[in-house]
Write an enzyme that holds these catalytic residues in place. Structure first.
Site, PDB file in Angstrom:
ATOM      1  N   CYS A 183       0.728  -1.113   0.052  1.00  0.00           N
ATOM      2  CA  CYS A 183       0.023   0.032   0.040  1.00  0.00           C
ATOM      3  C   CYS A 183       0.863   1.301  -0.084  1.00  0.00           C
ATOM      4  O   CYS A 183       1.786   1.244   0.785  1.00  0.00           O
ATOM      5  CB  CYS A 183      -1.037  -0.006   1.290  1.00  0.00           C
ATOM      6  SG  CYS A 183      -1.841   1.303   1.283  1.00  0.00           S
ATOM      7  N   CYS A 242      -9.021  -0.908   2.997  1.00  0.00           N
ATOM      8  CA  CYS A 242      -8.342   0.391   2.551  1.00  0.00           C
ATOM      9  C   CYS A 242      -8.839   1.002   0.992  1.00  0.00           C
ATOM     10  O   CYS A 242      -9.056   0.148   0.197  1.00  0.00           O
ATOM     11  CB  CYS A 242      -6.966   0.075   2.385  1.00  0.00           C
ATOM     12  SG  CYS A 242      -5.937   1.732   1.878  1.00  0.00           S
ATOM     13  N   CYS A 271      -2.412 -17.396  29.244  1.00  0.00           N
ATOM     14  CA  CYS A 271      -2.811 -18.713  28.752  1.00  0.00           C
ATOM     15  C   CYS A 271      -1.770 -18.750  27.419  1.00  0.00           C
ATOM     16  O   CYS A 271      -1.566 -19.888  26.928  1.00  0.00           O
ATOM     17  CB  CYS A 271      -3.930 -19.385  28.631  1.00  0.00           C
ATOM     18  SG  CYS A 271      -5.163 -18.158  27.746  1.00  0.00           S
TER      19      CYS A 271
END
Length: 354
Positions: free
Chosen positions: A41, A68, A318
């Site tokens: 981009c 986008c 976790c």
């Protein structure tokens, strides 16, 4: 096609270089803007801590990012497909429309073919993509305190019952069941790994999970059984503290949270969760290691079950549990998130050691 992503630093450098070798294989979601892009981009580059990299467009959409408008990743993935391009254009033109297969057929397309093409290109069907965009609008409206009917309209649902059902599947509680006088409040917190749902009272955090986790409805219902009194939309001081600490964590500036947590579990489960919090940031353990550390070397499976019942992601880490062979094991928020969380903590450890 899915492939194993390299580490986030490598992908970030590819983003800075506008490297087109990752076209069709990796995308970046930017938490500060809420959009996702191709790595090539041309837009101004975001900070590393605001970037999350995904192996599929469906993962970007599931995490709540919008495409986008500059690099147009949906169009790039579609190529010149004569089925996908006009349907994406129609969705952009009217994102709140409640699309049905009859509408697809009316545009001259075979609904079954559209399902196959979108599933192949984006990992989800066209109707799933449209429904997700509508639901997001509805959730935002509810969070701002508007009535259910306003959220239903914003989400583009013709039927209030259909909106309640869709909301219930995602959250585990229909919007009409939320109460203004409830002691526990629900809110959304945006993070670089996608939005999270937080439930807290004035004094403690009771639940923190990624918005797209499939077990979220079950966890909300289980919390309701343990803590009767209903849920309401809103933000408590605990959530303000949590939001600030999460921002510091993802910026690599904090390794241990001070947000007070409520442990809803058996005595053994709470013992396991506290042991998880004692694992230093940047380090990992196996289930066997954790069981041995608790003085119960034969309780590996019980430790694994307790780990799976954790309802406070990140704060009860976790994600620091890996397989005995050193490989990443299952994680409710997705292996890609587990990998990124470990990377964030490793970066913090390296910064502190420097």
């Amino acid at each position: 096609m899915m492939f194993d992503l390299p580490d986030s630093q490598t992908l970030y450098q590819a983003l800075l270089n506008r490297d087109d070798s990752y076209e069709g294989r990796a995308w970046v979601g930017v938490s500060s803007t809420g959009i996702f892009c191709r790595l090539s981009c041309p837009a101004r580059k975001p900070k590393f801590e605001n970037c999350t990299f995904y192996p599929a467009i469906s993962d970007c959409l599931d995490a709540g990012f919008r495409a986008c408008k500059r690099c147009r990743p949906l169009d790039q993935a579609a190529g010149d497909d004569p089925v996908v391009t006009p349907l994406l254009a129609a969705l952009d033109h009217d994102p709140s429309r409640r699309w049905r297969e009859a509408d697809v057929a009316q545009m001259g397309f075979d609904p079954s073919n559209v399902r196959r093409v979108f599933k192949r290109q984006f990992g989800m069907t066209f109707l799933e993509m449209a429904r997700q965009r509508r639901l997001r609008e509805g959730f935002t409206t509810l969070k701002e305190g508007a009535p259910v009917i306003a959220a239903q309209i914003d989400a583009g649902f013709d039927s209030a019952s259909a909106f309640r059902a869709a909301f219930g599947r995602r959250i585990g509680l229909a919007p009409g069941q939320f109460r203004a006088d409830a002691l526990m409040k629900v809110d959304w917190i945006d993070t670089p790994l996608g939005p999270m749902v937080a439930i807290a009272c004035q004094h403690q955090l009771h639940l923190l999970e990624f918005f797209d986790r499939k077990a979220l409805p079950t966890e909300v219902r289980r919390l309701q059984e343990r803590q009767p009194g209903g849920l309401g939309f809103g933000r408590t001081p605990v959530m303000e503290q949590l939001t600030a600490e999460l921002a510091q964590f993802f910026a690599g500036e904090l390794s241990r949270f001070e947000t007070p947590c409520a442990f809803h579990g058996t005595a053994f489960e709470q013992e396991v969760w506290r042991a998880l919090q004692d694992i230093p940031a940047g380090q990992t353990r196996s289930y066997g290691d954790l069981a041995t550390g608790l003085g119960r070397p034969s309780a590996t499976r019980a430790v694994a079950r307790a780990n799976g019942k954790n309802q406070i992601a990140i704060l009860i880490p976790c994600h620091r549990i890996i397989g005995a062979d050193g490989n990443l094991t299952g994680y409710g928020g997705g292996i890609w998130r587990k990998r990124r969380l470990i990377e964030v903590e490793t970066t913090y450890k390296e910064r502190v050691s420097a």
